[in-house]
Enzyme design. Structure first.
Site, PDB file in Angstrom:
ATOM      1  N   CYS A  42       0.850  -1.192   0.000  1.00 50.20           N
ATOM      2  CA  CYS A  42       0.000   0.000   0.000  1.00 50.20           C
ATOM      3  C   CYS A  42       0.891   1.251   0.000  1.00 50.20           C
ATOM      4  CB  CYS A  42      -0.892   0.009   1.236  1.00 50.20           C
ATOM      5  SG  CYS A  42      -2.046   1.415   1.276  1.00 50.20           S
ATOM      6  N   ASP A  44       0.508   3.768   1.721  1.00 48.35           N
ATOM      7  CA  ASP A  44       0.494   4.359   3.066  1.00 48.35           C
ATOM      8  C   ASP A  44       1.919   4.641   3.576  1.00 48.35           C
ATOM      9  OD1 ASP A  44       0.342   4.503   6.046  1.00 48.35           O
ATOM     10  OD2 ASP A  44      -1.782   4.114   5.672  1.00 48.35           O
ATOM     11  N   ARG A  46       3.073   4.845   6.383  1.00 51.74           N
ATOM     12  CA  ARG A  46       3.495   4.156   7.612  1.00 51.74           C
ATOM     13  C   ARG A  46       3.949   2.712   7.365  1.00 51.74           C
ATOM     14  NH1 ARG A  46      -2.169   5.344  10.260  1.00 51.74           N
ATOM     15  NH2 ARG A  46      -2.653   4.750   8.123  1.00 51.74           N
ATOM     16  N   HIS A  98      -2.157  -3.841   5.071  1.00 50.58           N
ATOM     17  CA  HIS A  98      -1.971  -3.449   6.472  1.00 50.58           C
ATOM     18  C   HIS A  98      -3.315  -3.168   7.121  1.00 50.58           C
ATOM     19  CE1 HIS A  98      -2.649   0.973   5.929  1.00 50.58           C
ATOM     20  NE2 HIS A  98      -2.377   0.633   4.679  1.00 50.58           N
ATOM     21  N   CYS A 101      -6.227   0.007   6.919  1.00 50.46           N
ATOM     22  CA  CYS A 101      -5.939   0.612   5.609  1.00 50.46           C
ATOM     23  C   CYS A 101      -7.041   1.615   5.216  1.00 50.46           C
ATOM     24  CB  CYS A 101      -5.829  -0.484   4.556  1.00 50.46           C
ATOM     25  SG  CYS A 101      -5.425   0.140   2.911  1.00 50.46           S
TER      26      CYS A 101
HETATM   27 CO    CO Z   1      -3.430   1.301   3.037  1.00 51.98          CO
END
Ligand code: CO
Length: 219
Positions: A42, A44, A46, A98, A101
């Site tokens: 992803c 993302d 993090r 994750h 999400c």
């Molecule tokens: Co995500």
């Protein structure tokens, strides 16, 4: 100081650190890459692929998009996949989702988000398919997290449905496909599934290998 300038300064410190440990670090890397893994994760911020897996430059070939989707009409993903499998000869492909999400959460909602709605439609279809299992779970964050897991599993199977993966399975008995999920609140990666080159699949998705072999530009 402007925040972006910190990044450039940190880069200088990082290069110095690498050179101190190994004076030919960059010179060696600049010659070629031979990563063993393709990472599909992803976007993302993090979930930094290299950092959470303790890997160094040169070890992971990386593709990231919102909600780590493998969409069979996405030329970006398919180009990365083809290059990684046919040219870099990766041994493993890891789809990493994750918990928590935002893409999966958005797919469970009803907001108009423009292009994002179109991108996330595949997750709505997945929700539709697994509605009964998902709605047993009354806690919304637990329901989201189960959909995160189902999404990772689905994307691994989507990889297996591509001619790129099937051809490499047939001719070189690689790569293995892995589905992992990362906990934002724990930092822990969990192994959800592995699909090996001799895996069985629904016959409707199977390509004729003789035809694939005859076509150099098979995808
Ligand atoms: Co995500």
């Amino acid at each position: 100081m402007d925040t972006y300038k910190k990044l450039l300064l940190a880069n200088r410190a990082w290069t110095q650190e690498k050179l101190t440990l190994r004076p030919d670090f960059f010179e060696r890397l600049s010659r070629e890459q031979k990563p063993e893994f393709l990472w599909i994760g992803c976007s993302d911020s993090r979930v930094p692929a290299e950092e959470i897996t303790g890997t160094q430059p040169g070890e992971l070939f990386v593709h990231r998009n919102i909600a780590n989707l493998v969409v069979h009409t996405d030329f970006n993903l398919l180009s990365v996949l083809q290059y990684a499998v046919d040219h870099l000869k990766v041994k493993h492909i890891i789809v990493c989702g994750h918990y928590g999400c935002g893409g999966v959460k958005a797919a469970m909602g009803h907001q108009r988000l423009g292009l994002l709605n179109k991108w996330l439609r595949a997750i709505k279809d997945l929700y539709h398919l697994h509605r009964d299992e998902l709605e047993i779970q009354e806690d919304v964050s637990k329901r989201t997290n189960r959909l995160v897991e189902l999404n990772v599993i689905e994307q691994v199977h989507n990889l297996a449905k591509t001619s790129i993966v099937q051809y490499a399975w047939h001719t070189e008995h690689r790569p293995s496909l892995h589905g992992w999920v990362y906990g934002l609140d724990t930092g822990v990666l969990q192994d959800l599934l592995m699909v090996t080159p001799d895996a069985k699949m629904d016959d409707i998705y199977r390509f004729d290998m003789e035809e694939l072999k005859a076509d150099k530009h098979h995808p």
